[in-house]
Write a protein that holds these residues in place. Structure first.
Motif, PDB file in Angstrom:
ATOM      1  N   THR A  65      43.631  39.129  39.233  1.00  0.00           N
ATOM      2  CA  THR A  65      43.564  39.645  40.600  1.00  0.00           C
ATOM      3  C   THR A  65      44.126  38.635  41.592  1.00  0.00           C
ATOM      4  O   THR A  65      44.848  38.988  42.529  1.00  0.00           O
ATOM      5  CB  THR A  65      42.108  39.989  40.967  1.00  0.00           C
ATOM      6  N   SER A  66      43.808  37.371  41.397  1.00  0.00           N
ATOM      7  CA  SER A  66      44.335  36.324  42.254  1.00  0.00           C
ATOM      8  C   SER A  66      45.861  36.274  42.187  1.00  0.00           C
ATOM      9  O   SER A  66      46.531  36.106  43.210  1.00  0.00           O
ATOM     10  CB  SER A  66      43.762  34.959  41.841  1.00  0.00           C
ATOM     11  N   ARG A  67      46.394  36.463  40.988  1.00  0.00           N
ATOM     12  CA  ARG A  67      47.846  36.348  40.798  1.00  0.00           C
ATOM     13  C   ARG A  67      48.599  37.534  41.388  1.00  0.00           C
ATOM     14  O   ARG A  67      49.617  37.360  42.047  1.00  0.00           O
ATOM     15  CB  ARG A  67      48.169  36.214  39.305  1.00  0.00           C
ATOM     16  N   ILE A  68      48.103  38.767  41.163  1.00  0.00           N
ATOM     17  CA  ILE A  68      48.859  39.945  41.592  1.00  0.00           C
ATOM     18  C   ILE A  68      48.421  40.461  42.958  1.00  0.00           C
ATOM     19  O   ILE A  68      49.078  41.318  43.534  1.00  0.00           O
ATOM     20  CB  ILE A  68      48.768  41.076  40.554  1.00  0.00           C
ATOM     21  N   GLY A  69      47.291  39.967  43.465  1.00  0.00           N
ATOM     22  CA  GLY A  69      46.867  40.323  44.815  1.00  0.00           C
ATOM     23  C   GLY A  69      46.175  41.663  44.942  1.00  0.00           C
ATOM     24  O   GLY A  69      46.059  42.199  46.049  1.00  0.00           O
TER      25      GLY A  69
ATOM     26  N   ALA B 157      42.439  31.528  50.008  1.00  0.00           N
ATOM     27  CA  ALA B 157      41.736  30.637  49.074  1.00  0.00           C
ATOM     28  C   ALA B 157      41.670  31.259  47.687  1.00  0.00           C
ATOM     29  O   ALA B 157      41.858  30.573  46.669  1.00  0.00           O
ATOM     30  CB  ALA B 157      40.328  30.346  49.588  1.00  0.00           C
ATOM     31  N   PHE B 158      41.413  32.567  47.645  1.00  0.00           N
ATOM     32  CA  PHE B 158      41.339  33.251  46.359  1.00  0.00           C
ATOM     33  C   PHE B 158      42.719  33.337  45.713  1.00  0.00           C
ATOM     34  O   PHE B 158      42.881  33.132  44.511  1.00  0.00           O
ATOM     35  CB  PHE B 158      40.757  34.655  46.545  1.00  0.00           C
ATOM     36  N   SER B 159      43.728  33.630  46.500  1.00  0.00           N
ATOM     37  CA  SER B 159      45.094  33.724  45.990  1.00  0.00           C
ATOM     38  C   SER B 159      45.574  32.389  45.435  1.00  0.00           C
ATOM     39  O   SER B 159      46.344  32.336  44.464  1.00  0.00           O
ATOM     40  CB  SER B 159      46.033  34.191  47.094  1.00  0.00           C
TER      41      SER B 159
END
Length: 313
Positions: free
Chosen positions: A222-226, A143-145
Motif C-alpha cells: 500500500t505504501s508503494r502503490i499509494g 510518512a506512510f509513503s
C-alpha cells in the motif's frame, strides 16, 4: 553430502543466472538495477522468511496472500491513525490470523494445508467484503509513503528491509532456543516432545510470525502503490513456497536454512529482472516461474535418489 548439495546447488544456480543476465543486458549489473531488484523483492522477502519457519516445522501457510490483501486495504483506510497506529493495527491483524491458523492446526488437529486453505478463502472474502471489491483510494500520508518509496544514503528502504529481515531470521533460527526447537520439530514431533519441547506453542508462534510478516508485506504494498488493493497478494503463497523450496528447504521439514531462502528469493528476482530488461511479456513470466519450480523439484528429486542409491551401495 546432502546438506552441501542443498546449499551449493541454489548458489551455483544464482551465479549462473547472474552471468547470463550480464551477457544479455548491459543494464543488469548497474547499481540502480540491482537496487531495483532488491527493492521490489521486499514483500516476497518478508513472506519467505515466515514461510521458511513454517515449512521447517513440517507445515505450510496458504493464507499469507490473503493476509497481505487484508493488511493492505486496512492500512490504506486507517491513515488517520498515523504511522504508529497503522503499524500496530497491521501487526495485530497478522498476529490474530496467524494465531488462528496455529490454534486450528494444533488444538483441533487440522492438517496445515486444510487449515490455512480455509483461512486463505475466508480472509480473502473478508477483504473483498470490506472494500466492496474495489480499491481504497485513501489519502496516503507522506510518512506512510516514505516506508516503501524512501531511501537512506541512496539505498532504497525496501532493499534495506530485505537484508534486515533475513539477518533477523538467520539469527532467530540459528542462535536462539526457539530456532533450535523449530528445526527439532521438523525433524520429529514425538522426539521433540520427549525432549520437553512444547510443540504446540512453537507451532502457534511460527504461524503468528508468518502472519505478522505477511501483514507487514501488505502494508508495504500500500505504501508503494499509494492505495489499498484488495487483490494484493494474489499467488504470493505459491511464490513464497517456491522461493523456500528452490532455496533448499525440505517440504517435509527439519532441513533448510534462512540463507538458502535468501538465495531462492534472489534466483526468482534475477529471473524476473532479466525478463523485464528483455521486455518479455508479463503473461509469459509466470510460465517461466512455473518452469523454475519444476526444475528445482526435479533437481531435489535427483539428489534424493542419488543419496538413496549411495546408501544402498
Amino acid at each position: 553430502m546432502m546438506k552441501k548439495l542443498r546449499t551449493y546447488l541454489p548458489l551455483a544456480t544464482l551465479v549462473v543466472l547472474m552471468i547470463v543476465g550480464t551477457f544479455l543486458s548491459d543494464k543488469f549489473l548497474t547499481y540502480s538495477n540491482l537496487m531495483n531488484l532488491l527493492q521490489f523483492s521486499a514483500e516476497s522477502a518478508l513472506i519467505a522468511v515466515g514461510m521458511t519457519l513454517v515449512i521447517l516445522t513440517g507445515g505450510i501457510d496458504l493464507s499469507v496472500g490473503s493476509i497481505v490483501a487484508l493488511a493492505a486495504v486496512v492500512s490504506a483506510n486507517s491513515q488517520q491513525l498515523g504511522l504508529a497506529g497503522i503499524l500496530v493495527l497491521v501487526l495485530l491483524i497478522g498476529a490474530v490470523i496467524g494465531a488462528i491458523n496455529g490454534i486450528v492446526l494444533t488444538k483441533f488437529r487440522v492438517e496445515p494445508f486444510m487449515a490455512t486453505l480455509a483461512t486463505m478463502a475466508i480472509f480473502r472474502a473478508v477483504t473483498l467484503w470490506y472494500t466492496n471489491g474495489g480499491p481504497i483510494l485513501g489519502n496516503i500520508t507522506p510518512a506512510f509513503s516514505y516506508l516503501a518509496n524512501g531511501s537512506v544514503l541512496g539505498i532504497p528502504l525496501p532493499a534495506i528491509y530485505v537484508v534486515v529481515v533475513f539477518i533477523i531470521g538467520y539469527v532467530v533460527l540459528n542462535h536462539t532456543p526457539f530456532g533450535r526447537h523449530v528445526l527439532a520439530i521438523g525433524g520429529g514431533e514425538e522426539t521433540s516432545r520427549l525432549f520437553g519441547i512444547n510443540v504446540k506453542r512453537v507451532k502457534i508462534w511460527v504461524y503468528i510470525i508468518s502472519g505478522v510478516l505477511a501483514a507487514l508485506a501488505g502494508m508495504l504494498i500500500t505504501s508503494r502503490i499509494g492505495m489499498g488493493e484488495p487483490r494484493s497478494g494474489y499467488q504470493f503463497e505459491l511464490v513464497a513456497i517456491a522461493v523456500v523450496i528452490v532455496g533448499g528447504t525440505s517440504l517435509t521439514g527439519g532441513r533448510g536454512t534462512i540463507g538458502g531462502s535468501f538465495i531462492g528469493l534472489l534466483i526468482f528476482a534475477v529471473v524476473m529482472n532479466i525478463m523485464n530488461l528483455l521486455n518479455i511479456s508479463s503473461f509469459v513470466q509466470p510460465i517461466v516461474r512455473g518452469l523454475i519450480i519444476i526444475l528445482a523439484a526435479l533437481a531435489i528429486s535427483r539428489m534424493l535418489k542419488s543419496k538413496a542409491s549411495a546408501g544402498i551401495a
